[in-house]
Design a protein around this motif. Structure first.
Motif, mmCIF file in Angstrom:
data_model
loop_
_atom_site.group_PDB
_atom_site.id
_atom_site.type_symbol
_atom_site.label_atom_id
_atom_site.label_comp_id
_atom_site.label_asym_id
_atom_site.label_seq_id
_atom_site.Cartn_x
_atom_site.Cartn_y
_atom_site.Cartn_z
ATOM 1 N N LYS A 1 0.831 -1.205 0.000
ATOM 2 C CA LYS A 1 0.000 0.000 0.000
ATOM 3 C C LYS A 1 0.870 1.262 0.000
ATOM 4 N N LEU A 2 1.964 1.246 0.744
ATOM 5 C CA LEU A 2 2.872 2.392 0.772
ATOM 6 C C LEU A 2 3.521 2.588 -0.595
ATOM 7 N N ARG A 3 3.943 1.503 -1.208
ATOM 8 C CA ARG A 3 4.558 1.586 -2.544
ATOM 9 C C ARG A 3 3.564 2.204 -3.543
ATOM 10 N N GLU A 4 2.311 1.785 -3.486
ATOM 11 C CA GLU A 4 1.288 2.345 -4.377
ATOM 12 C C GLU A 4 1.131 3.852 -4.167
ATOM 13 N N GLU A 5 1.126 4.279 -2.905
ATOM 14 C CA GLU A 5 0.996 5.708 -2.633
ATOM 15 C C GLU A 5 2.210 6.487 -3.143
ATOM 16 N N LEU A 6 3.411 5.928 -2.925
ATOM 17 C CA LEU A 6 4.629 6.617 -3.367
ATOM 18 C C LEU A 6 4.733 6.673 -4.889
ATOM 19 N N LEU A 7 4.338 5.605 -5.563
ATOM 20 C CA LEU A 7 4.407 5.591 -7.024
ATOM 21 C C LEU A 7 3.380 6.521 -7.674
ATOM 22 N N ALA A 8 2.370 6.913 -6.928
ATOM 23 C CA ALA A 8 1.361 7.841 -7.449
ATOM 24 C C ALA A 8 1.871 9.288 -7.492
ATOM 25 N N GLU B 1 5.287 17.667 -0.988
ATOM 26 C CA GLU B 1 4.655 16.513 -1.643
ATOM 27 C C GLU B 1 4.704 15.282 -0.746
ATOM 28 N N LEU B 2 5.827 15.076 -0.056
ATOM 29 C CA LEU B 2 5.929 13.939 0.866
ATOM 30 C C LEU B 2 5.005 14.115 2.066
ATOM 31 N N ASN B 3 4.919 15.346 2.576
ATOM 32 C CA ASN B 3 4.039 15.612 3.720
ATOM 33 C C ASN B 3 2.567 15.435 3.374
ATOM 34 N N ALA B 4 2.221 15.461 2.107
ATOM 35 C CA ALA B 4 0.835 15.302 1.673
ATOM 36 C C ALA B 4 0.427 13.836 1.510
ATOM 37 N N LEU B 5 1.331 12.905 1.822
ATOM 38 C CA LEU B 5 1.046 11.473 1.682
ATOM 39 C C LEU B 5 0.581 10.904 3.023
ATOM 40 N N PRO B 6 -0.718 10.695 3.210
ATOM 41 C CA PRO B 6 -1.228 10.282 4.517
ATOM 42 C C PRO B 6 -0.773 8.888 4.954
ATOM 43 N N TYR B 7 -0.669 7.960 4.018
ATOM 44 C CA TYR B 7 -0.269 6.606 4.416
ATOM 45 C C TYR B 7 1.199 6.568 4.832
ATOM 46 N N LEU B 8 2.049 7.296 4.115
ATOM 47 C CA LEU B 8 3.457 7.409 4.508
ATOM 48 C C LEU B 8 3.561 7.970 5.923
ATOM 49 N N VAL C 1 2.560 5.256 8.421
ATOM 50 C CA VAL C 1 3.585 4.214 8.533
ATOM 51 C C VAL C 1 4.756 4.721 9.373
ATOM 52 N N LEU C 2 5.201 5.930 9.099
ATOM 53 C CA LEU C 2 6.324 6.487 9.859
ATOM 54 C C LEU C 2 5.975 6.655 11.332
ATOM 55 N N ARG C 3 4.759 7.080 11.616
ATOM 56 C CA ARG C 3 4.342 7.212 13.021
ATOM 57 C C ARG C 3 4.328 5.850 13.721
ATOM 58 N N GLU C 4 3.899 4.819 13.018
ATOM 59 C CA GLU C 4 3.882 3.479 13.610
ATOM 60 C C GLU C 4 5.304 2.980 13.861
ATOM 61 N N VAL C 5 6.212 3.235 12.924
ATOM 62 C CA VAL C 5 7.616 2.856 13.125
ATOM 63 C C VAL C 5 8.182 3.591 14.336
ATOM 64 N N LEU C 6 7.923 4.903 14.433
ATOM 65 C CA LEU C 6 8.438 5.682 15.563
ATOM 66 C C LEU C 6 7.799 5.265 16.880
ATOM 67 N N ARG C 7 6.555 4.802 16.841
ATOM 68 C CA ARG C 7 5.915 4.307 18.059
ATOM 69 C C ARG C 7 6.640 3.074 18.584
ATOM 70 N N LEU C 8 6.903 2.143 17.688
ATOM 71 C CA LEU C 8 7.545 0.896 18.097
ATOM 72 C C LEU C 8 9.036 1.029 18.339
ATOM 73 N N LYS D 1 -7.118 2.908 8.543
ATOM 74 C CA LYS D 1 -7.514 4.023 7.684
ATOM 75 C C LYS D 1 -7.625 5.306 8.486
ATOM 76 N N SER D 2 -8.107 5.222 9.703
ATOM 77 C CA SER D 2 -8.130 6.394 10.576
ATOM 78 C C SER D 2 -7.541 5.973 11.917
ATOM 79 N N ILE D 3 -6.733 6.814 12.469
ATOM 80 C CA ILE D 3 -6.069 6.488 13.727
ATOM 81 C C ILE D 3 -7.046 6.726 14.875
ATOM 82 N N SER D 4 -7.370 5.659 15.607
ATOM 83 C CA SER D 4 -8.271 5.785 16.741
ATOM 84 C C SER D 4 -7.506 5.615 18.051
#
Length: 159
Positions: free
Chosen positions: A43-50, A60-67, A70-77, A145-148
């Motif tokens: 899913k991340l690859r699809e968003e980046l290739l778009a 442009e990178l800051n406008a990618l919600p899935y990226l 993903v980065l927030r989840e990596v930083l969480r863990l 899809k939405s962070i709860s």
């Protein structure tokens, strides 16, 4: 001869080295996490290739919600700063979510902090608390899809 120059130069070198290490460690954890979650990687690859360019701007990178998710989840863990120490500038009481009984048998619903006390904030522990994040708190999850759930704790937000 300026006595400050060598010290400033040494600090600049440390800053550059520390920044490099944090960035490379974060990148390594992100790549590892993506190898463990192929559906997230796809899913991340699809968003980046778009994105219309091979050299996207920060806007442009800051406008990618899935990226971003993903980065927030990596930083969480895998936070680059697993703990932080602060010094209390004045006396305060930190309220607790749940009261506890201290060694003398007294029930407390807050912790008194004296001015000058060192306070350790365990970012890694907070970002993996099952009571906050659920039973899968130690796992890199399919990003929703939405962070709860709460946002991850970062050292730069602990001012």
């Amino acid at each position: 001869v300026n006595p400050i120059a060598p010290s400033a130069n040494a600090c600049t070198h440390r800053f550059l080295v520390a920044g490099h290490e944090i960035s490379s460690t974060g990148t390594a954890w992100a790549l590892y996490a993506l190898t463990q979650a192929p559906e997230v990687q796809k899913k991340l690859r699809e968003e980046l290739l778009a994105v219309d360019t091979e050299t996207p701007s920060m806007d442009e990178l800051n406008a990618l919600p899935y990226l971003d998710m993903v980065l927030r989840e990596v930083l969480r863990l895998h936070p680059p700063v697993p703990a932080s120490i602060r010094v209390a500038t004045h006396e305060d009481n930190i309220p607790l979510n749940e009261p506890f009984t201290d060694r003398s048998g007294e029930v407390r619903d807050s912790i008194k902090i004296d001015a000058g006390s060192h306070v350790v904030i365990h970012i890694l522990g907070l970002n993996r608390m099952k009571s906050l994040w659920g039973e899968d708190a130690y796992e890199f999850r399919q990003v929703p899809k939405s962070i709860s759930r709460p946002q991850c704790v970062r050292a730069d937000t602990l001012l």
